[in-house]
Design a protein around this motif. Sequence first.
Motif, PDB file in Angstrom:
ATOM      1  N   LYS A  55       0.832  -1.223   0.000  1.00  0.00           N
ATOM      2  CA  LYS A  55       0.000   0.000   0.000  1.00  0.00           C
ATOM      3  C   LYS A  55       0.856   1.258   0.000  1.00  0.00           C
ATOM      4  CE  LYS A  55      -3.887  -2.142   2.392  1.00  0.00           C
ATOM      5  NZ  LYS A  55      -3.991  -2.728   3.721  1.00  0.00           N
ATOM      6  N   GLN A  56       2.171   1.083   0.037  1.00  0.00           N
ATOM      7  CA  GLN A  56       3.115   2.212   0.053  1.00  0.00           C
ATOM      8  C   GLN A  56       2.760   3.224   1.143  1.00  0.00           C
ATOM      9  OE1 GLN A  56       6.025   2.803  -2.632  1.00  0.00           O
ATOM     10  NE2 GLN A  56       5.753   0.779  -1.746  1.00  0.00           N
ATOM     11  N   THR A  57       2.576   2.714   2.340  1.00  0.00           N
ATOM     12  CA  THR A  57       2.209   3.599   3.455  1.00  0.00           C
ATOM     13  C   THR A  57       3.408   4.392   3.975  1.00  0.00           C
ATOM     14  OG1 THR A  57       2.586   1.752   4.949  1.00  0.00           O
ATOM     15  CG2 THR A  57       0.308   2.133   4.271  1.00  0.00           C
ATOM     16  N   GLY A  58       4.603   4.002   3.537  1.00  0.00           N
ATOM     17  CA  GLY A  58       5.789   4.757   3.942  1.00  0.00           C
ATOM     18  C   GLY A  58       6.497   4.189   5.171  1.00  0.00           C
ATOM     19  N   ASN A  59       5.895   3.223   5.854  1.00  0.00           N
ATOM     20  CA  ASN A  59       6.564   2.724   7.062  1.00  0.00           C
ATOM     21  C   ASN A  59       7.012   1.265   6.965  1.00  0.00           C
ATOM     22  OD1 ASN A  59       4.009   1.694   7.141  1.00  0.00           O
ATOM     23  ND2 ASN A  59       3.743   1.928   9.351  1.00  0.00           N
ATOM     24  N   ALA A  60       7.111   0.750   5.740  1.00  0.00           N
ATOM     25  CA  ALA A  60       7.497  -0.659   5.584  1.00  0.00           C
ATOM     26  C   ALA A  60       8.894  -0.917   6.156  1.00  0.00           C
ATOM     27  CB  ALA A  60       7.427  -1.068   4.120  1.00  0.00           C
ATOM     28  N   HIS A  61       9.848  -0.017   5.862  1.00  0.00           N
ATOM     29  CA  HIS A  61      11.215  -0.206   6.360  1.00  0.00           C
ATOM     30  C   HIS A  61      11.254  -0.168   7.882  1.00  0.00           C
ATOM     31  CE1 HIS A  61      13.938  -0.565   2.958  1.00  0.00           C
ATOM     32  NE2 HIS A  61      13.124   0.241   2.282  1.00  0.00           N
ATOM     33  N   GLU A  62      10.461   0.750   8.440  1.00  0.00           N
ATOM     34  CA  GLU A  62      10.427   0.887   9.904  1.00  0.00           C
ATOM     35  C   GLU A  62       9.917  -0.416  10.540  1.00  0.00           C
ATOM     36  OE1 GLU A  62       8.133   4.343  10.931  1.00  0.00           O
ATOM     37  OE2 GLU A  62       7.719   3.470  12.919  1.00  0.00           O
ATOM     38  N   LEU A  63       8.839  -0.944   9.968  1.00  0.00           N
ATOM     39  CA  LEU A  63       8.280  -2.199  10.510  1.00  0.00           C
ATOM     40  C   LEU A  63       9.273  -3.354  10.330  1.00  0.00           C
ATOM     41  CD1 LEU A  63       4.604  -1.896   9.188  1.00  0.00           C
ATOM     42  CD2 LEU A  63       5.353  -1.681  11.569  1.00  0.00           C
ATOM     43  N   TYR A  64       9.953  -3.347   9.201  1.00  0.00           N
ATOM     44  CA  TYR A  64      10.946  -4.408   8.939  1.00  0.00           C
ATOM     45  C   TYR A  64      12.097  -4.310   9.948  1.00  0.00           C
ATOM     46  CZ  TYR A  64      13.726  -7.653   6.060  1.00  0.00           C
ATOM     47  OH  TYR A  64      14.445  -8.736   5.599  1.00  0.00           O
ATOM     48  N   ASN A  65      12.495  -3.061  10.248  1.00  0.00           N
ATOM     49  CA  ASN A  65      13.571  -2.877  11.236  1.00  0.00           C
ATOM     50  C   ASN A  65      13.163  -3.398  12.612  1.00  0.00           C
ATOM     51  OD1 ASN A  65      15.411  -1.873   9.474  1.00  0.00           O
ATOM     52  ND2 ASN A  65      14.813   0.281   9.800  1.00  0.00           N
ATOM     53  N   GLU A  66      11.869  -3.289  12.936  1.00  0.00           N
ATOM     54  CA  GLU A  66      11.408  -3.823  14.233  1.00  0.00           C
ATOM     55  C   GLU A  66      11.566  -5.345  14.260  1.00  0.00           C
ATOM     56  OE1 GLU A  66       7.410  -2.462  15.061  1.00  0.00           O
ATOM     57  OE2 GLU A  66       8.055  -0.372  14.834  1.00  0.00           O
ATOM     58  N   VAL A  67      11.236  -5.992  13.135  1.00  0.00           N
ATOM     59  CA  VAL A  67      11.398  -7.455  13.047  1.00  0.00           C
ATOM     60  C   VAL A  67      12.876  -7.803  13.232  1.00  0.00           C
ATOM     61  CG1 VAL A  67      11.202  -9.464  11.508  1.00  0.00           C
ATOM     62  CG2 VAL A  67       9.400  -7.739  11.522  1.00  0.00           C
ATOM     63  N   LYS A  68      13.729  -7.030  12.541  1.00  0.00           N
ATOM     64  CA  LYS A  68      15.173  -7.299  12.631  1.00  0.00           C
ATOM     65  C   LYS A  68      15.652  -7.127  14.064  1.00  0.00           C
ATOM     66  CE  LYS A  68      17.732  -5.296   9.437  1.00  0.00           C
ATOM     67  NZ  LYS A  68      18.161  -4.300   8.435  1.00  0.00           N
ATOM     68  N   GLU A  69      15.251  -6.037  14.683  1.00  0.00           N
ATOM     69  CA  GLU A  69      15.718  -5.738  16.048  1.00  0.00           C
ATOM     70  C   GLU A  69      15.291  -6.833  17.021  1.00  0.00           C
ATOM     71  OE1 GLU A  69      17.473  -4.676  19.235  1.00  0.00           O
ATOM     72  OE2 GLU A  69      18.030  -4.004  17.224  1.00  0.00           O
TER      73      GLU A  69
END
Length: 436
Positions: A55-69
Amino acid sequence: MKVFKFGGASVKDASAIKNVASILERYKGNPIVIIISAMGKTTNALEAVINAHAKQTGNAHELYNEVKEHHYAVMRDLFDANDEVFTTINDTFVEGEWVLDEAPNEDYDYMYDQLVCMGELVSTRIVSAYLNKVGLKTQWLDARDVVITDNTYREGWVMWDKTKTNAQKTVPPMLANGGFVLTQGFIGSTTENFTTTLGREGSDYSAAIFAHCLDAESMTIWKDVPGVLNADPRLFENVIKLDRLSYKEAIEMTYYGATVIHPKTIKPLQNKSIPMFVKSFINPDGEGTEISSDTEDTYPPIVVVEKNQALLHISTLDYSFVAEHHMARLFDKLATQRIFVNSMQNTAISFTICVPNVADRIEKFCKEVSDEFKVKKESDLELVTIRHYTNETIENLKRGKVVLFEERIRNTMQMVVRNVPPIERRDVDLVGSKGL
Ligand code: ADP
Ligand code: ASP
Ligand code: MG
């Protein structure tokens, strides 16, 4: 050789992973293929990343970083800061970033599989590195080099001949080196090397695929319950463990929605008479449940509740009877939309089906048949299935529910119910101001 499967709950954090290692310590030196799922709720978290990207909401990278962390936090508890596993996991996560850096693929299901597989790829790398660290020799295997499916993304159909050839070529030499072979559940590959998945909760099925292809002597899935119970303990108290189940009973239970085992798991095992054990990773000494034999036992009532169901009341627009050609068309459209019919009933001009309430698929189905049929949908329902029912169980389960649909076939009773809304406590003066 044997196949073990550890699901998300059993590897959800560092102490859970240490517990898996302590279970495997008991089997040191045995040839075992271990199937591991993504850690805890990682797959749900990755689904949120995928939706944000789509949906290109703009926070995909942020959410992915949470998974990584979350994964790095677990790793910091398991490994020294300079352990090479940190580089391995970095390199694995980068592949997900490549997907996020591109524009979202038009084919959502394809894009989903290329990203969601990260959960299993990293969890297996972490567990495998930890087992080696504590002296349990383990070789990591990419399940995509073995499990080949068609290109039905998110629900890949296994190509058995290719998968069997790969498994027999790859796994026995690895086992011959000594130690365990550890691989991912849930994921596979097309013949063109694109990642596919086998459907949510599909790791049990992956374990059965490996067991079948390698003629395993048994398969054990390690869960957070003592074994298969006669109902989901999250929904009912006073459940009892079933010590033994026939393949047939297990297939029936899982078909009706008992989520303890993925429904596709039993068939590949039954076809080769491979016994399956469901055991507790909390109490590994417990007997668990053995699923084997084709002979029937006597069973207590077994209850399966499927939530989030809908009833679709389908009627012909012109009052013509619901005839075979109508049914053929309706089922064709249901199959195209991958709507799974749990139960059905028909009258002269109407046809009622109980299906999982997947709104977008139902909407598409309604549109597709709207030239001939009117469809009325009732949502927020539960489908309750009781195998080996008694009148007492039925009465107990009906309490507090409105029954909309009921059917009994031999030893199976099904009902579609709605919870009775709690009656609001009304502030009404029933006696009047003067009192009695
Ligand atoms: P995994 O960690 O392997 O993914 P699941 O969470 O999918 O494990 O399956 C285990 C859960 O299945 C249990 O925690 C339990 O709540 C649920 N469950 C549902 N029906 C049953 C049943 N009949 N017997 C045991 N567990 C059940
Ligand atoms: N990780 C996948 C899921 O959560 C597969 C599995 O756990 O069985 O659906
Ligand atoms: Mg599961």
